[in-house]
Design a protein around this motif. Structure first.
Motif, PDB file in Angstrom:
ATOM      1  N   THR A   1       0.831  -1.208   0.000  1.00  0.00           N
ATOM      2  CA  THR A   1       0.000   0.000   0.000  1.00  0.00           C
ATOM      3  C   THR A   1       0.864   1.256   0.000  1.00  0.00           C
ATOM      4  OG1 THR A   1      -1.764  -1.160   1.174  1.00  0.00           O
ATOM      5  CG2 THR A   1      -1.807   1.244   1.235  1.00  0.00           C
ATOM      6  N   GLN A   2       1.886   1.264   0.833  1.00  0.00           N
ATOM      7  CA  GLN A   2       2.756   2.437   0.928  1.00  0.00           C
ATOM      8  C   GLN A   2       3.539   2.661  -0.358  1.00  0.00           C
ATOM      9  OE1 GLN A   2       5.046   1.541   4.450  1.00  0.00           O
ATOM     10  NE2 GLN A   2       3.611   2.620   5.787  1.00  0.00           N
TER      11      GLN A   2
ATOM     12  N   THR B   1       2.619   1.802  -3.412  1.00  0.00           N
ATOM     13  CA  THR B   1       1.672   2.311  -4.418  1.00  0.00           C
ATOM     14  C   THR B   1       1.355   3.783  -4.183  1.00  0.00           C
ATOM     15  OG1 THR B   1       0.698   0.110  -4.641  1.00  0.00           O
ATOM     16  CG2 THR B   1      -0.601   1.979  -5.439  1.00  0.00           C
ATOM     17  N   ARG B   2       1.085   4.141  -2.921  1.00  0.00           N
ATOM     18  CA  ARG B   2       0.736   5.534  -2.602  1.00  0.00           C
ATOM     19  C   ARG B   2       1.920   6.467  -2.844  1.00  0.00           C
ATOM     20  NH1 ARG B   2       1.799   8.364   1.726  1.00  0.00           N
ATOM     21  NH2 ARG B   2       2.351   6.520   2.951  1.00  0.00           N
ATOM     22  N   GLN B   3       3.086   6.095  -2.355  1.00  0.00           N
ATOM     23  CA  GLN B   3       4.244   6.969  -2.521  1.00  0.00           C
ATOM     24  C   GLN B   3       4.671   7.076  -3.983  1.00  0.00           C
ATOM     25  OE1 GLN B   3       7.559   6.596   0.133  1.00  0.00           O
ATOM     26  NE2 GLN B   3       6.290   6.076   1.896  1.00  0.00           N
TER      27      GLN B   3
ATOM     28  N   ALA C   1       2.588   7.001  -6.563  1.00  0.00           N
ATOM     29  CA  ALA C   1       1.636   7.931  -7.170  1.00  0.00           C
ATOM     30  C   ALA C   1       1.962   9.370  -6.786  1.00  0.00           C
ATOM     31  CB  ALA C   1       0.204   7.574  -6.747  1.00  0.00           C
ATOM     32  N   GLU C   2       2.316   9.593  -5.517  1.00  0.00           N
ATOM     33  CA  GLU C   2       2.670  10.947  -5.075  1.00  0.00           C
ATOM     34  C   GLU C   2       3.926  11.443  -5.769  1.00  0.00           C
ATOM     35  OE1 GLU C   2       3.043  10.575  -0.887  1.00  0.00           O
ATOM     36  OE2 GLU C   2       0.872  10.515  -0.495  1.00  0.00           O
TER      37      GLU C   2
ATOM     38  N   LYS D   1       7.593  -1.856  -6.700  1.00  0.00           N
ATOM     39  CA  LYS D   1       6.230  -2.247  -7.066  1.00  0.00           C
ATOM     40  C   LYS D   1       6.249  -3.427  -8.036  1.00  0.00           C
ATOM     41  CE  LYS D   1       1.898  -0.451  -8.950  1.00  0.00           C
ATOM     42  NZ  LYS D   1       1.203   0.723  -9.538  1.00  0.00           N
TER      43      LYS D   1
END
Length: 790
Positions: A372-373, A375-377, A379-380, A769
């Motif tokens: 999750t982290q 994927t989120r990081q 995208a950011e 990823k």
């Protein structure tokens, strides 16, 4: 700390892949029966492999990846412990042996092999590099006798930031100019029979004192290095304590067990080394630690025995060393007398099994969070990188014009009104200084509302009773009622005028007027008490609006042109200040117009004057103990039944009076009008003046609080966007040459550096990823195969 060398050597792949085969596929040792991977062992093997690959991407700086860190004071047998688990001999020079972190990946395989890689994450000053580099340090090793020298040279390459690693590898560079310690890492992957499935970091030994050739700063440097690892919540600590020295004298033990981090004890596995050197009679203290009676750790303590100086001197093999360790614990008291679960806490093999189990369980537990982290990081980071996309310099003039037009459209949208940003519920409210998130028009409306309240607060406060009665009791309720009726703020600073004071002022102002008449200047003076304050309040409102608008514009300019400070484009866009001058001139005209009383709004003025007159007269009579009469007149309703009134006689009297007036030809009179007939105690002119001044204030106040914000909004706020693109281009027309536009679009070095940093970060996170996706697909295939087999 070491500097990343020029990567002359072959850059290592992010994933090291499967263990290689020895030359000619010859096995260096037979594969024992317990090396066959069962389902649990296979899963543990895959989890530790994915962990190793994630560390190889370099994302450990962004994420708290699970890890085991071996920590101990200097010369406590830490290297010997690692040797007993890995089966390789570490360098054993005089002084501190381990001078940089060593990452060890141990895994079972039919063929023994060892691979060494240099990992550079920090520059010479200890700051993180934009992009981590892994460089293979020599070919894969198939002979255990070659490992020690390779590791010694690998560490020397890490500690020699200005030397080509090739020169260290081939022995051309043998020393000189080395750092004492480095945070960069030597990575070792060992695979083979009887090798436990394990993954850990070995840190330099914690030191309490430095040698004559050492540096005092090394003590703090090593402490900080250890703390940077063990302070992370997902770090499992292997604390190595030697039994030939009192625990109190071992700094690493104090660093872990005396830490303010309450979770550290829960994340630590203790291991006692050199148990064969315990002095006779001292066994009980160490046995109490092993049993968890002292220095309690959630994961408990283990005991190991490694090769001593004599065994090293005669070249004892690892197999012999393991057999000797097992014999020692099975035959030597008090260790052989341990019963129950404590008997399973002795020996290097038991320790390695425990470490592999808790690490694989932690990886399995944290893997969904890591995914999750990542994927989120990712995208950011991609979103931030998109904002820093390289500028199109092929047509610089077109690009500059496009930027100006984009800025114009953005500013127009904000001026017309954008809703505020959606609040992040549960994460605190938006900062009041963040004008962009709050919305420009929303922020300006708050300024206009504040302006309205301040103007309303200047209303003259008339008290329809004598100033001599002000100190008497019984006025608080009437005063609160008047403030409520006048819609004033509590604690208003506007002047207070009592009935007798108004009358005295009117009498003193008389000159040649006829009896009963008073000069208009009396009303003008009282009105001026209020309106004279409006110019300053209006100016402050304008300044507040201007500040908000310019702050908003500065943010938009920074967002649109912040990348172009070096070429001067950002500076050339600022030209809005002169609009304030024309707006302030018009504002002054509106304030000047209010210095002389004037209105054509007769209906509102007369209606409000009548209401105020009756209110003041009623208040005055209530002070004179005529509250019952006043309330009867104010609350009288001819259409209601007399039984609904507490004083039916009074209701009947009022009805008869109104009927009598209608009979004599004065129809349309209502009960409240009769308040005019109540005695005025010779204060009639004062009542008229008070009512007229307060009525005019209400007319002027309503007009002024509309005109000022409307003028500021139309002339100044909206005025900024009128023909803005034409204005900008006309001001910059002489600067739109191709050469000047190229200068405009020149990015400052910090923007270029930031883009490179984000590109490297995206690369790391994308690699992580991809590896996680590959792992998930592998797990899915394994699950399908297991289902089919069932």
């Amino acid at each position: 700390m070491s500097r990343s060398p020029s990567p002359v050597m072959v850059e290592a792949p992010r994933s090291w892949g499967a263990p290689p085969s020895a030359p000619n596929d010859q096995l260096t040792a037979s594969t024992p029966k317990d090396a066959t991977l069962g389902s649990y062992a296979a899963q543990s093997h895959e989890l530790l492999d994915i962990l190793k690959d994630l560390h190889s991407t370099g994302i450990q700086n962004e994420l708290d990846l699970p890890k085991i860190v071996v920590i101990g004071s200097q010369s406590v047998g830490k290297s010997s412990l690692i040797e007993s688990m890995s089966g390789i001999a570490l360098p054993r020079n005089s002084g501190t042996c381990t001078r940089c972190p060593m990452e060890c990946r141990l895994q079972q395989a039919p063929t023994w092999s060892c691979q060494v890689v240099l990992r550079f994450q920090y520059d010479a000053a200890g700051l993180p590099l934009a992009e981590m580099k892994e460089v293979s340090f020599g070919p894969i090793i198939f002979d255990k006798d070659d490992v020690t020298e390779r590791l010694e040279r690998a560490q020397r390459a890490i500690l020699s930031p200005n030397v080509n690693p090739d020169l260290v590898l081939d022995g051309t560079h043998t020393g000189g100019g080395e750092l004492t310690f480095s945070a960069n890492c030597v990575c070792v992957r060992v695979a083979g029979p009887n090798v436990p499935d394990l993954y850990f970091y070995d840190l330099p030994g914690v030191i309490a004192n430095v040698s004559d050739t050492g540096k005092e700063g090394d003590i703090e440097l090593v402490d900080k290095l250890a703390t940077s690892y063990i302070s992370r919540p997902n770090c499992l600590v292997l604390l190595v304590i030697t039994c030939d020295t009192d625990f109190e004298n071992q700094k690493a033990g104090r660093l872990v067990l005396k830490s303010n981090d309450r979770t550290l004890k829960d994340r630590t596995v203790g291991v006692l080394t050199k148990v064969d050197r315990i002095q006779p009679g001292d066994e009980d203290r160490w046995l109490q630690i092993l049993r968890g009676e002292e220095l309690v750790l959630r994961n408990g303590w283990y005991c190991v025995k490694q090769r001593g100086p004599k065994e090293l001197e005669i070249g004892q093999t690892w197999d012999d060393a393991k057999r000797q360790e097992k014999q020692f614990f099975s035959t030597r008291a008090p260790w052989c007398d341990l019963g129950g679960s404590f008997a399973a806490r002795v020996g290097s093999e038991a320790l390695a099994t425990k470490l592999g189990r808790i690490l694989s369980e932690l990886v399995s537990q944290e893997l969904p969070t890591i995914q999750t982290q990542v994927t989120r990081q990712l995208a950011e980071a991609k979103a931030q990188l998109a904002k820093l996309a390289p500028v199109n310099v092929g047509q610089p003039q077109t690009e500059v014009i496009r930027l100006l037009q984009d800025f114009n459209r953005t500013l127009c949208k904000h001026v017309e009104g954008l809703p505020p940003a959606v609040p992040t519920f549960g994460k605190g409210s938006t900062s009041p200084k963040d004008v962009i998130s709050a919305g420009l028009v929303n922020t300006l409306n708050k300024s206009y509302d504040h302006f309205r309240k301040r103007i309303r607060d200047t209303a003259p406060q008339f008290r329809p009773w004598s100033s001599k009665l002000e100190s008497e009791d019984g006025k608080s309720d009437l005063l609160s009622e008047m403030i409520r009726d006048d819609d004033l703020l509590t604690g208003s600073s506007s002047p207070v005028f009592h009935l007798d004071e108004v009358m005295d002022f009117a009498l003193q102002s008389r000159t040649r007027e006829l009896p009963g008449n008073f000069p208009f200047s009396v009303k003008e003076a009282l009105i001026s008490h209020s309106t004279s304050q409006w110019r300053e309040i209006a100016s402050q409102c304008f300044q507040e609006v201007a500040d908000h608008l310019l702050d908003h514009m500065r943010h938009l300019i920074e967002t649109q042109f912040g990348r172009y400070t070096g070429g001067g484009l950002k500076a050339d866009v600022h030209h809005m200040q002169d609009l304030a001058e024309s707006a302030m001139q018009k504002l002054e005209e509106l304030c000047q117009a209010e210095t002389t009383p004037y209105t054509q709004n007769e209906h509102y003025f007369f209606d409000y004057r009548e209401k105020l007159f009756l209110r003041y007269k009623a208040m005055h009579r209530r002070i004179k103990s005529q509250t019952g009469v006043v309330q009867s007149l104010q609350g009288h309703d001819s259409g209601r039944r007399p039984q609904q009134y507490p004083d039916q006689t009074q209701w009947q009297n009022i009805n008869e009076a109104l009927a009598a007036l209608a009979t004599v030809g004065i129809p349309g009179v209502v009960a409240i009008d009769l308040i005019r007939l109540l005695p005025d105690d010779n204060m009639g002119p004062a009542f008229e003046i008070m009512a007229e001044v307060r009525a005019y204030f209400q007319v002027a106040y309503k007009r002024f609080i509309d005109n000022i914000p409307k003028h500021i909004d139309n002339t100044f706020v909206r005025g900024i966007t009128q023909n803005l693109d034409v204005t900008l281009l006309s001001r910059m027309v002489n600067n739109l040459t191709e050469e000047r536009c190229r200068e405009y679009l020149e990015e400052p070095s910090d923007v270029v550096s930031r883009r490179k940093e984000l590109e490297a970060r995206v690369k790391r996170l994308q690699a992580a990823k991809d590896r996680l996706l590959e792992f998930n697909q592998s797990q899915h295939r394994s699950s399908l195969l297991a289902t089919i087999n069932v």
